[in-house]
Write an enzyme that holds these catalytic residues in place. Structure first.
Site, PDB file in Angstrom:
ATOM      1  N   ASP A   1       0.865  -1.167   0.000  1.00  0.00           N
ATOM      2  CA  ASP A   1       0.000   0.000   0.000  1.00  0.00           C
ATOM      3  C   ASP A   1       0.916   1.236   0.000  1.00  0.00           C
ATOM      4  O   ASP A   1       2.098   1.137   0.362  1.00  0.00           O
ATOM      5  CB  ASP A   1      -0.857  -0.056   1.269  1.00  0.00           C
TER       6      ASP A   1
ATOM      7  N   ASP B   1      -0.264   5.191   0.767  1.00  0.00           N
ATOM      8  CA  ASP B   1      -0.579   6.147   1.844  1.00  0.00           C
ATOM      9  C   ASP B   1      -0.582   5.480   3.216  1.00  0.00           C
ATOM     10  O   ASP B   1      -1.340   4.541   3.450  1.00  0.00           O
ATOM     11  CB  ASP B   1      -1.966   6.764   1.619  1.00  0.00           C
TER      12      ASP B   1
ATOM     13  N   ASP C   1      -1.830  -0.588   5.935  1.00  0.00           N
ATOM     14  CA  ASP C   1      -2.131   0.041   7.228  1.00  0.00           C
ATOM     15  C   ASP C   1      -3.620   0.177   7.512  1.00  0.00           C
ATOM     16  O   ASP C   1      -3.990   0.559   8.616  1.00  0.00           O
ATOM     17  CB  ASP C   1      -1.504   1.436   7.306  1.00  0.00           C
TER      18      ASP C   1
HETATM   19 MG   LIG Z   1      -3.053   3.203   3.430  1.00  0.00          MG
END
Ligand SMILES: [Mg+2]
Length: 299
Positions: free
Chosen positions: A11, A13, A232
């Site tokens: 991922d 961001d 995240d």
């Molecule tokens: Mg993310």
């Protein structure tokens, strides 16, 4: 041992790049360590292909990219011949089997797994009278900058959606549940990301990881790969679920998502790119401990 038989899906961001500053500096040494071992790093993100390209250039990471939450895979044409359109694994056994759509987009082969932006926009305009929400592609660049902290040029790339639409939800929770059902009746899904809700086709980051792995193994005549996934947020649950080695990167903005089927996941101590660095070096150390005399390249 970590080598070219590994694929690292990440991922962006809040994972490879910082949730607030969008910087990746703390992860760069680990990125180079993987590149030195011929391990491919594959972005698997809610971002658009333009955003991926811009970031990849800045970080000196080569394509492929998985964009817009598993909606499409972009393979660079200089390294890949035209890929076959394989069957897409479906989460819902009731859905009809579908094949990916492969298109030549200039520098890339675009393998579409999800819905087109035109299909999504048509569904959203039907639902506009019944729900309160604001699609990102209809927001002004100034508003996007304000909401995300992106610069004007970054916001321009972020607004160029091809396969999904991020929304600012302005209605109630019960309305959100009804909205989800209305999308499902139109063959679309709703996903919660770090900042927005995303409307997209019947795909997710995990379906895209599985498709990529299958395609990669075909291209390498069945040579097995080991997949690592780092994320995240909630929209990473499917990706981590599909990987051999799932890794949660701690967020400064929210708790680590709880996912029952991911009890064996690793969780970084540090947040964002520093957690990425920590997790990759922990894996490299474990792999060298497991294979102390392994040759440095695959025979
Ligand atoms: Mg993310």
């Amino acid at each position: 041992m970590m080598d070219s038989s590994w694929l690292v899906f990440t991922d962006l961001d809040g994972t490879l790049i910082d949730h607030y500053s969008y910087q990746a500096d703390a992860a760069l040494i680990a990125v180079r360590a993987l590149q030195a071992r011929q391990v491919s790093i594959v972005f698997n993100t809610s971002k658009t292909v333009d955003e991926c390209e811009s970031l990849a250039t800045r970080l000196a990471i080569a394509a492929p990219f998985i964009v817009e939450n598993g909606s499409a895979i972009y393979l660079p044409k200089y390294r890949h011949s035209r890929p076959a359109a394989l069957e897409i694994v479906q989460r819902d056994s009731a859905s009809h089997p579908r094949r990916a759509i492969v298109e030549n987009t200039g520098r890339y082969w675009c393998i579409q797994l999800g819905a087109s932006h035109t299909e999504i926009t048509a569904a959203l305009s039907e639902l506009t009278p019944h729900f309160q929400f604001k699609p990102l592609s209809q927001s002004s660049l100034e508003d996007i900058c304000e909401l995300t902290g992106l610069s004007m040029s970054q916001a321009t790339r972020a607004r160029k959606r091809q396969f999904s639409e991020p929304l600012i939800w302005q209605d109630s929770q019960p309305a959100l549940d009804r909205f989800r059902l209305a999308l499902s009746a139109r063959g679309l899904t709703l996903l919660k990301g770090g900042r927005f809700y995303h409307v997209l086709g019947q795909t997710d980051k995990g379906i895209a990881l599985e498709y990529f792995k299958q395609m990669h193994e075909r291209e390498h005549r069945g040579k097995k790969v080991t997949t690592v996934a780092l994320g995240d947020s909630y929209n990473d649950i499917d990706m981590l679920g599909a990987a051999d080695i799932p890794v949660w990167i701690r967020s400064p903005a929210h708790d680590v998502p709880t996912a029952k089927h991911l009890t064996t996941s690793r969780v970084s101590q540090l947040t964002g790119p520093a957690g990425w660095h920590e997790s990759i070096f922990a894996l490299i150390a474990e792999q060298s401990a497991n294979h102390p005399n392994a040759p440095s390249t695959e025979k």
